[in-house]
Write an enzyme that holds these catalytic residues in place. Structure first.
Site, PDB file in Angstrom:
ATOM      1  N   ASN A   1      -7.625  -3.544  13.980  1.00  0.00           N
ATOM      2  CA  ASN A   1      -9.227  -3.706  13.472  1.00  0.00           C
ATOM      3  C   ASN A   1      -9.309  -4.986  12.587  1.00  0.00           C
ATOM      4  OD1 ASN A   1      -8.245  -2.710  11.240  1.00  0.00           O
ATOM      5  ND2 ASN A   1      -9.541  -0.951  11.231  1.00  0.00           N
TER       6      ASN A   1
ATOM      7  N   ASP B   1       0.701  -1.278  -0.055  1.00  0.00           N
ATOM      8  CA  ASP B   1      -0.044  -0.127   0.039  1.00  0.00           C
ATOM      9  C   ASP B   1       0.838   1.301  -0.119  1.00  0.00           C
ATOM     10  OD1 ASP B   1       0.846  -0.539   2.458  1.00  0.00           O
ATOM     11  OD2 ASP B   1      -1.130  -1.215   3.312  1.00  0.00           O
TER      12      ASP B   1
ATOM     13  N   GLU C   1      -9.773  -2.344   5.191  1.00  0.00           N
ATOM     14  CA  GLU C   1     -10.453  -2.232   6.452  1.00  0.00           C
ATOM     15  C   GLU C   1     -11.600  -2.967   6.531  1.00  0.00           C
ATOM     16  OE1 GLU C   1      -8.653  -0.345   8.576  1.00  0.00           O
ATOM     17  OE2 GLU C   1      -8.217   1.715   7.910  1.00  0.00           O
TER      18      GLU C   1
ATOM     19  N   HIS D   1      -7.326  -5.298   9.847  1.00  0.00           N
ATOM     20  CA  HIS D   1      -6.927  -4.935   8.391  1.00  0.00           C
ATOM     21  C   HIS D   1      -5.646  -5.632   7.926  1.00  0.00           C
ATOM     22  CE1 HIS D   1      -4.962  -0.905   9.478  1.00  0.00           C
ATOM     23  NE2 HIS D   1      -3.883  -1.806   9.243  1.00  0.00           N
TER      24      HIS D   1
HETATM   25  C1  F6R Z   1       1.426  -1.821   6.091  1.00  0.00           C
HETATM   26  C2  F6R Z   1       0.251  -2.334   6.092  1.00  0.00           C
HETATM   27  C3  F6R Z   1      -0.756  -2.376   7.140  1.00  0.00           C
HETATM   28  C4  F6R Z   1       0.072  -2.837   8.469  1.00  0.00           C
HETATM   29  C5  F6R Z   1      -0.704  -2.835   9.848  1.00  0.00           C
HETATM   30  C6  F6R Z   1       0.133  -3.177  10.990  1.00  0.00           C
HETATM   31  O1  F6R Z   1       2.062  -1.715   4.879  1.00  0.00           O
HETATM   32  O2  F6R Z   1      -0.316  -2.747   5.141  1.00  0.00           O
HETATM   33  O3  F6R Z   1      -1.546  -3.437   7.219  1.00  0.00           O
HETATM   34  O4  F6R Z   1       0.635  -4.101   8.443  1.00  0.00           O
HETATM   35  O5  F6R Z   1      -1.379  -1.784   9.989  1.00  0.00           O
HETATM   36  O6  F6R Z   1       0.959  -2.123  11.223  1.00  0.00           O
HETATM   37  P1  F6R Z   1       2.139  -2.189  12.499  1.00  0.00           P
HETATM   38  O7  F6R Z   1       3.089  -3.227  12.165  1.00  0.00           O
HETATM   39  O8  F6R Z   1       2.548  -0.619  12.465  1.00  0.00           O
HETATM   40  O9  F6R Z   1       1.362  -2.413  13.720  1.00  0.00           O
END
Ligand code: F6R
Length: 243
Positions: free
Chosen positions: A136, A67, A143, A138
């Site tokens: 959540n 992303d 989301e 994701h």
């Molecule tokens: C990042 C991504 C997100 C993260 C998720 C967890 O490229 O796609 O899905 O993997 O938000 O983030 P952290 O590792 O910061 O807890």
């Protein structure tokens, strides 16, 4: 789903490094799916060490990130382009033209999504996808409520995701409201997936991933239908599923 439960964040990162190094050594032109966030930071350091110690070469590999924020230029220090350059690409021999991220700063976002999806397909699909998970549920920026059949698309970031990511910005107002993300369908087409999860605050999340019904309300639950997923969790994250 395969489960590997390890003592701590360091061990989780090492196990992930081993899987990625082995894949690239077996298939030097592997297509790697990469993630940003806090979770893979140590994994990237270990991958750099492995490269510096001549244990792996990324010369023929290709990467696709999950992303990128919309409206943030690649050289902005908050962009995922910047994150990847700093944390990995500047330190290994993956040629820049083989390192792909969605183009978040463009007039035609839909075209950027289509092009990204096409590029992944033309590369033969992702061989090994790294995932983190949001509180959540994701994955990527899919989301809760995102249809499971979506390919790369533009998303409105959930308020909770913007809050969680505000730690990387000066204030929450600066956190972008939109992003481009690989869709759940894109992620599910990866041949192999490694999901990293660490820390007590993700314990409920891992519990839900394992026990909740498969539903768009908790996007990561779909991973239970993928034939080749390995979850590497540290003890703290696994504390609620162990009991
Ligand atoms: C990042 C991504 C997100 C993260 C998720 C967890 O490229 O796609 O899905 O993997 O938000 O983030 P952290 O590792 O910061 O807890």
């Amino acid at each position: 789903m395969d489960f590997i439960i390890v003592d701590n964040y360091e061990e989780m990162s090492k196990r992930a490094r081993d899987i990625f190094v082995e894949k690239v050594n077996k298939k030097p032109n592997a297509v790697l799916g990469l993630a940003t966030g806090s979770t893979p930071e140590r994994f990237y350091e270990l991958l750099i060490d492995a490269y510096k110690q001549n244990n792996v070469s990324f010369e023929n590999a290709t990467s696709f990130n999950l992303d990128e924020y919309v409206g943030v230029s690649p050289d902005n220090s908050q962009s995922y382009h910047h994150y990847m350059n700093e944390k990995l690409f500047n330190h290994i021999n993956l040629p820049a033209k083989q390192a792909n991220l969605p183009e978040g700063e463009t007039e035609d976002l839909q075209e950027a999504c289509n092009k990204y999806e096409e590029k992944i397909k033309n590369a033969g699909g992702v061989d090994l996808q790294l995932l983190g998970i949001g509180l959540n549920g994701h994955i990527g920026f899919n989301e809760p409520g995102t249809p499971f059949d979506q390919e790369t698309h533009v998303v409105d970031l959930a308020p909770s995701t913007r809050e969680a990511n505000a730690r990387f910005f000066d204030s929450i107002d600066e956190v972008p409201t939109k992003a481009i993300t690989m869709g759940i369908k894109t992620i599910m087409q990866s041949k192999q997936i490694v999901l990293l999860i660490s820390g007590e605050k993700k314990a409920d999340c891992l519990y839900q991933l394992v026990n909740d019904p498969i539903s768009e309300d908790f996007p990561a639950s779909i991973l239970r239908e993928h034939p080749n997923v390995t979850i590497i969790a540290d003890k703290a994250a696994a504390s609620k599923i162990n009991k």
